[in-house]
Write a protein that holds these residues in place. Structure first.
Motif, PDB file in Angstrom:
ATOM      1  N   LYS A 178      -1.776  -3.136 -10.814  1.00 27.96           N
ATOM      2  CA  LYS A 178      -3.100  -3.462 -10.273  1.00 27.96           C
ATOM      3  C   LYS A 178      -3.402  -2.589  -9.064  1.00 27.96           C
ATOM      4  CE  LYS A 178      -5.751  -7.510  -8.748  1.00 27.96           C
ATOM      5  NZ  LYS A 178      -5.670  -8.993  -8.566  1.00 27.96           N
ATOM      6  N   LEU A 179      -2.415  -2.400  -8.195  1.00 25.97           N
ATOM      7  CA  LEU A 179      -2.581  -1.563  -7.012  1.00 25.97           C
ATOM      8  C   LEU A 179      -2.838  -0.108  -7.406  1.00 25.97           C
ATOM      9  CD1 LEU A 179      -2.571  -1.458  -3.910  1.00 25.97           C
ATOM     10  CD2 LEU A 179      -0.091  -1.091  -4.029  1.00 25.97           C
ATOM     11  N   ILE A 180      -2.101   0.375  -8.394  1.00 24.37           N
ATOM     12  CA  ILE A 180      -2.287   1.751  -8.866  1.00 24.37           C
ATOM     13  C   ILE A 180      -3.703   1.935  -9.416  1.00 24.37           C
ATOM     14  CG2 ILE A 180      -1.584   3.400 -10.661  1.00 24.37           C
ATOM     15  CD1 ILE A 180       1.320   2.267 -10.240  1.00 24.37           C
ATOM     16  N   GLN A 181      -4.150   0.993 -10.227  1.00 17.57           N
ATOM     17  CA  GLN A 181      -5.500   1.088 -10.805  1.00 17.57           C
ATOM     18  C   GLN A 181      -6.568   1.009  -9.714  1.00 17.57           C
ATOM     19  OE1 GLN A 181      -6.100   2.047 -13.920  1.00 17.57           O
ATOM     20  NE2 GLN A 181      -3.869   2.169 -13.985  1.00 17.57           N
ATOM     21  N   TRP A 182      -6.370   0.151  -8.735  1.00 15.88           N
ATOM     22  CA  TRP A 182      -7.303   0.055  -7.611  1.00 15.88           C
ATOM     23  C   TRP A 182      -7.362   1.409  -6.895  1.00 15.88           C
ATOM     24  CZ3 TRP A 182      -6.705   0.986  -2.457  1.00 15.88           C
ATOM     25  CH2 TRP A 182      -7.780   0.646  -1.650  1.00 15.88           C
ATOM     26  N   GLY A 183      -6.221   1.989  -6.624  1.00 16.20           N
ATOM     27  CA  GLY A 183      -6.155   3.271  -5.929  1.00 16.20           C
ATOM     28  C   GLY A 183      -6.823   4.399  -6.689  1.00 16.20           C
ATOM     29  N   LYS A 184      -6.698   4.392  -8.002  1.00 13.53           N
ATOM     30  CA  LYS A 184      -7.326   5.436  -8.830  1.00 13.53           C
ATOM     31  C   LYS A 184      -8.838   5.459  -8.632  1.00 13.53           C
ATOM     32  CE  LYS A 184      -4.095   5.956 -12.649  1.00 13.53           C
ATOM     33  NZ  LYS A 184      -3.903   5.799 -14.099  1.00 13.53           N
ATOM     34  N   ARG A 185      -9.442   4.299  -8.418  1.00 20.78           N
ATOM     35  CA  ARG A 185     -10.894   4.238  -8.205  1.00 20.78           C
ATOM     36  C   ARG A 185     -11.319   5.055  -6.994  1.00 20.78           C
ATOM     37  NH1 ARG A 185     -11.608  -1.907  -7.667  1.00 20.78           N
ATOM     38  NH2 ARG A 185     -13.133  -1.172  -6.162  1.00 20.78           N
ATOM     39  N   TYR A 186     -10.390   5.248  -6.055  1.00 26.54           N
ATOM     40  CA  TYR A 186     -10.697   5.950  -4.812  1.00 26.54           C
ATOM     41  C   TYR A 186      -9.985   7.294  -4.697  1.00 26.54           C
ATOM     42  CZ  TYR A 186     -12.729   1.504  -3.555  1.00 26.54           C
ATOM     43  OH  TYR A 186     -13.501   0.365  -3.532  1.00 26.54           O
ATOM     44  N   GLY A 187      -9.393   7.739  -5.788  1.00 22.31           N
ATOM     45  CA  GLY A 187      -8.718   9.025  -5.771  1.00 22.31           C
ATOM     46  C   GLY A 187      -7.349   9.000  -5.105  1.00 22.31           C
ATOM     47  N   LEU A 188      -6.753   7.819  -5.000  1.00 18.61           N
ATOM     48  CA  LEU A 188      -5.422   7.703  -4.405  1.00 18.61           C
ATOM     49  C   LEU A 188      -4.364   7.863  -5.488  1.00 18.61           C
ATOM     50  CD1 LEU A 188      -6.041   4.594  -2.116  1.00 18.61           C
ATOM     51  CD2 LEU A 188      -6.331   7.007  -1.553  1.00 18.61           C
ATOM     52  N   LYS A 189      -3.325   8.571  -5.172  1.00 25.24           N
ATOM     53  CA  LYS A 189      -2.254   8.819  -6.131  1.00 25.24           C
ATOM     54  C   LYS A 189      -1.181   7.742  -6.011  1.00 25.24           C
ATOM     55  CE  LYS A 189      -3.040  13.748  -5.879  1.00 25.24           C
ATOM     56  NZ  LYS A 189      -2.476  15.056  -5.545  1.00 25.24           N
ATOM     57  N   LYS A 190      -0.626   7.346  -7.150  1.00 33.30           N
ATOM     58  CA  LYS A 190       0.411   6.314  -7.124  1.00 33.30           C
ATOM     59  C   LYS A 190       1.625   6.758  -6.306  1.00 33.30           C
ATOM     60  CE  LYS A 190       2.505   7.564 -11.527  1.00 33.30           C
ATOM     61  NZ  LYS A 190       2.820   7.112 -12.880  1.00 33.30           N
ATOM     62  N   GLU A 191       1.821   8.058  -6.196  1.00 31.71           N
ATOM     63  CA  GLU A 191       2.940   8.572  -5.395  1.00 31.71           C
ATOM     64  C   GLU A 191       2.754   8.289  -3.903  1.00 31.71           C
ATOM     65  OE1 GLU A 191       2.632  10.570  -9.209  1.00 31.71           O
ATOM     66  OE2 GLU A 191       1.172  10.565  -7.588  1.00 31.71           O
ATOM     67  N   TRP A 192       1.556   7.941  -3.500  1.00 35.62           N
ATOM     68  CA  TRP A 192       1.268   7.651  -2.095  1.00 35.62           C
ATOM     69  C   TRP A 192       1.594   6.211  -1.710  1.00 35.62           C
ATOM     70  CZ3 TRP A 192      -4.266  10.168  -1.808  1.00 35.62           C
ATOM     71  CH2 TRP A 192      -4.140  11.559  -1.964  1.00 35.62           C
ATOM     72  N   ILE A 193       1.985   5.400  -2.673  1.00 40.87           N
ATOM     73  CA  ILE A 193       2.346   4.010  -2.368  1.00 40.87           C
ATOM     74  C   ILE A 193       3.662   3.990  -1.610  1.00 40.87           C
ATOM     75  CG2 ILE A 193       3.038   1.790  -3.356  1.00 40.87           C
ATOM     76  CD1 ILE A 193       1.104   2.373  -5.686  1.00 40.87           C
ATOM     77  N   HIS A 194       3.680   3.233  -0.540  1.00 38.47           N
ATOM     78  CA  HIS A 194       4.914   3.008   0.214  1.00 38.47           C
ATOM     79  C   HIS A 194       5.609   1.816  -0.434  1.00 38.47           C
ATOM     80  CE1 HIS A 194       3.865   5.302   4.043  1.00 38.47           C
ATOM     81  NE2 HIS A 194       2.925   5.562   3.170  1.00 38.47           N
ATOM     82  N   HIS A 195       6.677   2.085  -1.179  1.00 41.66           N
ATOM     83  CA  HIS A 195       7.398   1.024  -1.874  1.00 41.66           C
ATOM     84  C   HIS A 195       8.329   0.322  -0.895  1.00 41.66           C
ATOM     85  CE1 HIS A 195       5.974   2.005  -5.889  1.00 41.66           C
ATOM     86  NE2 HIS A 195       5.983   3.261  -5.470  1.00 41.66           N
ATOM     87  N   ARG A 196       8.210  -0.994  -0.862  1.00 34.92           N
ATOM     88  CA  ARG A 196       9.009  -1.810   0.049  1.00 34.92           C
ATOM     89  C   ARG A 196       9.881  -2.770  -0.749  1.00 34.92           C
ATOM     90  NH1 ARG A 196       8.284   1.703   3.375  1.00 34.92           N
ATOM     91  NH2 ARG A 196       6.641   1.590   4.932  1.00 34.92           N
ATOM     92  N   ASN A 197      11.145  -2.821  -0.414  1.00 33.35           N
ATOM     93  CA  ASN A 197      12.088  -3.697  -1.107  1.00 33.35           C
ATOM     94  C   ASN A 197      11.714  -5.167  -0.984  1.00 33.35           C
ATOM     95  OD1 ASN A 197      13.659  -1.547  -1.967  1.00 33.35           O
ATOM     96  ND2 ASN A 197      14.947  -1.601  -0.151  1.00 33.35           N
ATOM     97  N   GLU A 198      11.107  -5.536   0.147  1.00 32.12           N
ATOM     98  CA  GLU A 198      10.752  -6.939   0.362  1.00 32.12           C
ATOM     99  C   GLU A 198       9.497  -7.350  -0.402  1.00 32.12           C
ATOM    100  OE1 GLU A 198       8.523  -4.727   3.625  1.00 32.12           O
ATOM    101  OE2 GLU A 198      10.462  -4.529   2.622  1.00 32.12           O
ATOM    102  N   GLY A 199       8.902  -6.408  -1.130  1.00 34.59           N
ATOM    103  CA  GLY A 199       7.792  -6.742  -2.008  1.00 34.59           C
ATOM    104  C   GLY A 199       6.405  -6.496  -1.462  1.00 34.59           C
ATOM    105  N   TYR A 200       6.260  -5.830  -0.340  1.00 36.74           N
ATOM    106  CA  TYR A 200       4.937  -5.609   0.243  1.00 36.74           C
ATOM    107  C   TYR A 200       4.580  -4.120   0.190  1.00 36.74           C
ATOM    108  CZ  TYR A 200       5.593 -10.408   1.405  1.00 36.74           C
ATOM    109  OH  TYR A 200       5.819 -11.750   1.293  1.00 36.74           O
ATOM    110  N   SER A 201       4.673  -3.579  -1.008  1.00 37.01           N
ATOM    111  CA  SER A 201       4.322  -2.179  -1.220  1.00 37.01           C
ATOM    112  C   SER A 201       2.829  -1.998  -0.990  1.00 37.01           C
ATOM    113  CB  SER A 201       4.709  -1.744  -2.630  1.00 37.01           C
ATOM    114  OG  SER A 201       6.106  -1.899  -2.811  1.00 37.01           O
ATOM    115  N   HIS A 202       2.447  -0.813  -0.470  1.00 40.57           N
ATOM    116  CA  HIS A 202       1.057  -0.631  -0.056  1.00 40.57           C
ATOM    117  C   HIS A 202       0.688   0.842   0.078  1.00 40.57           C
ATOM    118  CE1 HIS A 202       3.491  -0.466   3.596  1.00 40.57           C
ATOM    119  NE2 HIS A 202       2.580   0.393   4.046  1.00 40.57           N
TER     120      HIS A 202
END
Length: 101
Positions: free
Chosen positions: A50-74
């Motif tokens: 869902k986050l990846i699809q949201w980001g695509k709407r704004y030209g954000l790349k999935k590689e730009w997500i900060h993956h967090r082990n505690e579950g709050y990737s953003h």
């Protein structure tokens, strides 16, 4: 370095993420690599697809997500991306005070 937010605001952001919502958290921020950025908006969601699809709407790349082990990737939104996306999401008004200081 983050500042200008309360524990309650962070907890509310995390709660929205835990509920599978696209959640926004804007706060003051300083990083010497980005001297013109005064704020950052973190946009997270428990559902990474869902986050990846949201980001695509704004030209954000999935590689730009900060993956967090505690579950709050953003995504971290700065500068023109931050302004444009918050405006399109109807959230710029809620962060206007941050921008004027």
């Amino acid at each position: 370095m983050a500042f200008g937010i309360t524990r309650e605001q962070v907890d509310a952001w995390k709660q929205k993420i835990d509920q599978g919502e696209i959640a926004f958290l804007t706060h003051y921020w300083y990083d010497e690599r980005f001297p013109n950025a005064k704020t950052v908006t973190k946009v997270g969601c428990k559902d990474l697809n869902k986050l990846i699809q949201w980001g695509k709407r704004y030209g954000l790349k999935k590689e730009w997500i900060h993956h967090r082990n505690e579950g709050y990737s953003h995504f971290d939104l700065l500068g023109e991306y931050e302004q444009r996306i918050l405006k399109e999401e109807g959230l710029l008004q809620s962060t206007t005070l941050l921008r004027k200081k």
